[in-house]
Each structure stands twice: as structure tokens, then as C-alpha cells.
Design an enzyme around this catalytic site. Structure first.
Site, short mmCIF file in Angstrom:
data_model
loop_
_atom_site.label_atom_id
_atom_site.label_comp_id
_atom_site.label_asym_id
_atom_site.label_seq_id
_atom_site.Cartn_x
_atom_site.Cartn_y
_atom_site.Cartn_z
N ARG A 100 0.93 -1.33 0.10
CA ARG A 100 -0.15 0.19 0.22
C ARG A 100 0.83 1.42 0.14
O ARG A 100 1.84 1.30 0.74
CB ARG A 100 -1.09 0.08 1.29
CG ARG A 100 -1.66 1.41 1.40
CD ARG A 100 -2.58 1.42 2.46
NE ARG A 100 -3.95 0.64 1.82
CZ ARG A 100 -5.17 0.84 2.54
NH1 ARG A 100 -5.40 1.42 3.34
NH2 ARG A 100 -5.95 0.11 1.83
N HIS A 127 -7.49 0.40 -6.62
CA HIS A 127 -7.66 -0.35 -5.42
C HIS A 127 -8.32 -1.82 -5.91
O HIS A 127 -9.40 -2.16 -5.14
CB HIS A 127 -8.50 0.43 -4.22
CG HIS A 127 -8.62 -0.22 -2.86
ND1 HIS A 127 -7.65 -1.14 -2.47
CD2 HIS A 127 -9.12 0.19 -1.79
CE1 HIS A 127 -7.77 -1.14 -1.16
NE2 HIS A 127 -8.90 -0.59 -0.53
N GLN A 130 -9.80 -4.39 -3.19
CA GLN A 130 -11.45 -3.63 -2.96
C GLN A 130 -12.33 -4.05 -3.78
O GLN A 130 -13.38 -4.74 -3.50
CB GLN A 130 -11.36 -2.36 -2.80
CG GLN A 130 -12.58 -1.54 -2.57
CD GLN A 130 -12.98 -2.09 -0.92
OE1 GLN A 130 -12.45 -1.92 0.10
NE2 GLN A 130 -14.24 -2.77 -0.84
N ASP A 221 -17.55 6.64 -1.66
CA ASP A 221 -16.21 6.32 -0.87
C ASP A 221 -16.16 7.72 -0.29
O ASP A 221 -16.87 8.78 -0.49
CB ASP A 221 -15.06 6.17 -2.14
CG ASP A 221 -13.77 6.03 -1.38
OD1 ASP A 221 -13.66 5.86 -0.04
OD2 ASP A 221 -13.04 6.19 -2.04
N CYS A 243 -16.54 1.07 0.29
CA CYS A 243 -15.33 0.48 0.58
C CYS A 243 -14.94 0.53 2.06
O CYS A 243 -14.05 -0.02 2.60
CB CYS A 243 -14.31 1.01 -0.29
SG CYS A 243 -14.03 2.71 -0.06
N ARG A 271 -13.30 -8.83 1.91
CA ARG A 271 -11.82 -8.74 1.76
C ARG A 271 -10.93 -9.76 1.97
O ARG A 271 -10.09 -10.23 1.16
CB ARG A 271 -11.30 -7.36 2.49
CG ARG A 271 -11.92 -5.83 1.96
CD ARG A 271 -11.73 -5.67 0.71
NE ARG A 271 -10.23 -5.36 0.57
CZ ARG A 271 -9.38 -4.40 0.82
NH1 ARG A 271 -9.97 -3.51 1.43
NH2 ARG A 271 -8.07 -4.54 0.96
N1 CP Z 1 -11.23 -0.37 2.25
C1 CP Z 1 -10.06 -0.41 2.70
O1 CP Z 1 -9.25 -0.41 2.15
O2 CP Z 1 -10.05 -0.20 4.00
P1 CP Z 1 -8.61 0.42 4.82
O3 CP Z 1 -8.00 1.73 4.25
O4 CP Z 1 -8.76 0.33 6.21
O5 CP Z 1 -7.66 -0.83 4.70
N1 NVA Z 2 -10.26 6.69 -1.82
C1 NVA Z 2 -9.91 6.00 -0.55
C2 NVA Z 2 -10.16 4.79 -0.45
C3 NVA Z 2 -9.75 4.23 1.37
C4 NVA Z 2 -10.14 2.66 1.31
C5 NVA Z 2 -8.39 6.62 -0.23
O1 NVA Z 2 -7.67 6.47 -1.22
O2 NVA Z 2 -8.09 6.96 1.03
#
Ligand code: CP
Ligand code: NVA
Length: 292
Positions: A100, A127, A130, A221, A243, A271
């Protein structure tokens, strides 16, 4: 050469549908697979996480593997070690690397040098893990993916992009409604359209009301993503998706998030199962394709 999962484009349409089915099997029996027995998986987090961190760590463990979680500031990357050296060294220790990070280019560079599969656990542009859980949740609720209309209302960035790429490939009609200045990346929209299968497709609009019409599910989101320091679906639909993390009262109301139409908590749980199926596919022993 290692098989990566960076945007979701890497999977064929059949592989994607198989993966969703497999995830549903793995949900029914959490101890079904030991595909990572005796192997380790590095999980590199340069951004915060609740769901991704816990679902990957638990998932690797349930598959018989050992998760090695590395947070920002804990590795020599923070002191200037190159992504190339980092990837080459981790490849000698682990069977896969989850990452990440912010810029998608960082993930791509790491994957170029990795000798083991690299899995995108979120970048600013994509993502895809997700989206796997999103597809699984829709499959559970509706039975078939092909022919479903899913409307995303919000910022056209990572979550929307992955829903477009993987949703269209799985046969969804993905409608993305954004303010004009927050629209999805055109190149990613073109890729999603070009790789659509099973009757799926992508539509972009600035009109959320029209977009929500006849939607089987509404998806949103956060308004401000990780790494964005400054900076809704209102129609009734069969299902509400998010999400998470959510800000009730902002991009989604508490009534919707916690109400009868919410599939958000299944979506979060899924997930785990979807990522176990992904790790099996990328790392585990070959499986038979599903029967036609
Ligand atoms: N939806 C998601 O990726 O959540 P987190 O940021 O908590 O991992
Ligand atoms: N769009 C959001 C998704 C979090 C899971 C972000 O990038 O923070």
C-alpha cells in the site's frame, strides 16, 4: 516471471469470475485451503489501513502462511534504500509482497524488480483488492454479476477506477457519477471499456440523479482520500456499498450505512475471502478451472 496484481487488468474475465466463486467457497469454510503452508508474505504499508491490514494478515495466516507486516518508517526504504534493492531482497525471503503506497508508479517500479508476485493493497490510482470484495458481495446478493447496474457516486479516483476495470470485466454496467473536476482518469476509463466482457461496460457522467436511476446498487467513497490534505448517492437502491472508512453524514448517511439496505459490512468481510482466493491464484498450487 512472477504474476502481479497491480490494477486487475492482469486477470482474464474467466479468472476473475473463477476467483469470485472460489472466494465464496473459502468463506463457507475458512480452513479449506492451506495454499501458503510454510511460506511467508510481506505486507508493506506506507499508508494507514484497518481492513486491508487485518484481512491480509488474517488471510495469509488462514492459508497456512506467515505474514510479515512492515509499516512506513520500519524499513530502510525510509532511509533511501532503492525500490529495486528492496524488491530483490524481499523476493529471497517471501512468496509474495503486498504493497500500500501513494504513487502508482512506486508500486510498478517495485513490481518490475520483484521476483515474486506483487499485490496492490491500494495506491492513489487503483484499489483492485477492494473491487474483488465488491464483486463477491454483489455475487452473493444478486447471484449473477452480468447485467447488474452499479452506480458509483463520489470522487473518481482509486476505488472508482478499480470498480470500473474489474466490474466491467466481470459483466457489470458501472456508472460513475462525479463532479466534473473529479472525474476518473480517461486512460483508465478507456482500459476498462476495452477490457469489458460478459456484457459489461462503463459510463461516466456528472449527473448523480440520472446515474442512480435503475441502479441495483449505489456505491460511494470518502470525499477526501489518503494523501489529499485539502480537499451521494441519495436515491433509494436495492443495495448500498461503501469501501470504508466512512464519514456518516458526509458522503453517506448513517441511516444508509447501518440500515437494511447496507451491504457494507459483508463487503468489508469479503476482503478476507477474496484476497485468500487471489493469493491462492498468484502463489498457490495450480487449481482446476471451474466447470463450464
Ligand atoms: N477499504 C479499505 O481499503 O480500508 P482500509 O483503508 O482500512 O484498509
Ligand atoms: N479513496 C480512499 C479509499 C480508502 C480505502 C483513499 O484512497 O483514501
Amino acid at each position: 516471471m512472477a504474476r502481479h496484481f497491480l490494477t486487475g487488468e492482469e486477470l482474464t474475465s474467466d479468472e476473475l469470475l473463477d476467483l469470485v466463486d472460489r472466494a465464496i467457497q473459502l468463506k463457507a469454510d475458512r480452513a479449506l485451503s492451506r495454499a501458503l503452508e510454510g511460506r511467508s508474505v510481506a505486507l508493506v504499508f506506507e499508508r494507514p489501513s484497518t481492513r486491508t491490514r487485518v484481512s491480509f494478515e488474517v488471510g495469509v495466516r488462514e492459508l497456512g502462511g506467515h505474514p510479515v507486516v512492515l509499516r512506513e518508517g520500519e524499513t530502510q526504504l525510509s532511509r533511501g534504500e532503492s525500490l529495486r534493492d528492496f524488491a530483490l531482497v524481499l523476493s529471497r525471503f517471501v512468496a509474495a509482497i503486498g504493497v500500500r503506497t501513494g504513487p502508482h508508479a512506486t508500486l510498478v517500479e517495485l513490481a518490475e524488480h520483484s521476483e515474486v508476485p506483487v499485490v496492490n493493497m491500494l495506491t492513489e490510482d487503483h484499489h483492485p483488492c477492494q473491487a474483488l470484495a465488491d464483486l463477491m458481495t454483489l455475487r452473493e446478493r444478486f447471484g449473477e454479476l452480468s447485467g447488474l447496474r452499479v452506480t458509483y457516486v463520489g470522487d473518481g479516483n482509486n476505488v472508482a477506477h478499480s470498480l470500473m476495470v474489474l466490474g466491467a470485466k466481470a459483466g457489470l454496467e458501472v456508472v460513475v457519477a462525479t463532479p466534473p473536476e473529479l472525474g476518473p482518469d480517461r486512460q483508465i476509463a478507456e482500459i476498462a471499456t476495452a477490457s469489458a466482457a460478459n456484457g459489461g461496460g462503463v459510463k461516466l457522467t456528472n449527473d448523480p440523479e440520472a446515474a442512480a436511476t435503475d441502479a441495483h446498487a449505489l456505491y460511494t467513497d470518502v470525499w477526501v482520500s489518503m494523501g489529499e490534505d485539502d480537499a451521494a448517492g441519495s436515491r433509494r437502491a436495492a443495495l448500498a456499498l461503501h469501501c470504508l472508512p466512512a464519514h456518516p453524514g458526509e458522503e453517506i448517511s448513517g441511516d444508509v450505512l447501518y440500515g437494511d439496505r447496507s451491504a457494507v459490512w459483508d463487503q468489508a468481510e469479503n476482503r478476507l475471502h477474496a484476497q485468500k482466493a487471489l493469493l491462492e491464484l498468484l502463489v498457490g498450487p495450480p487449481r482446476l478451472r471451474r466447470a463450464a
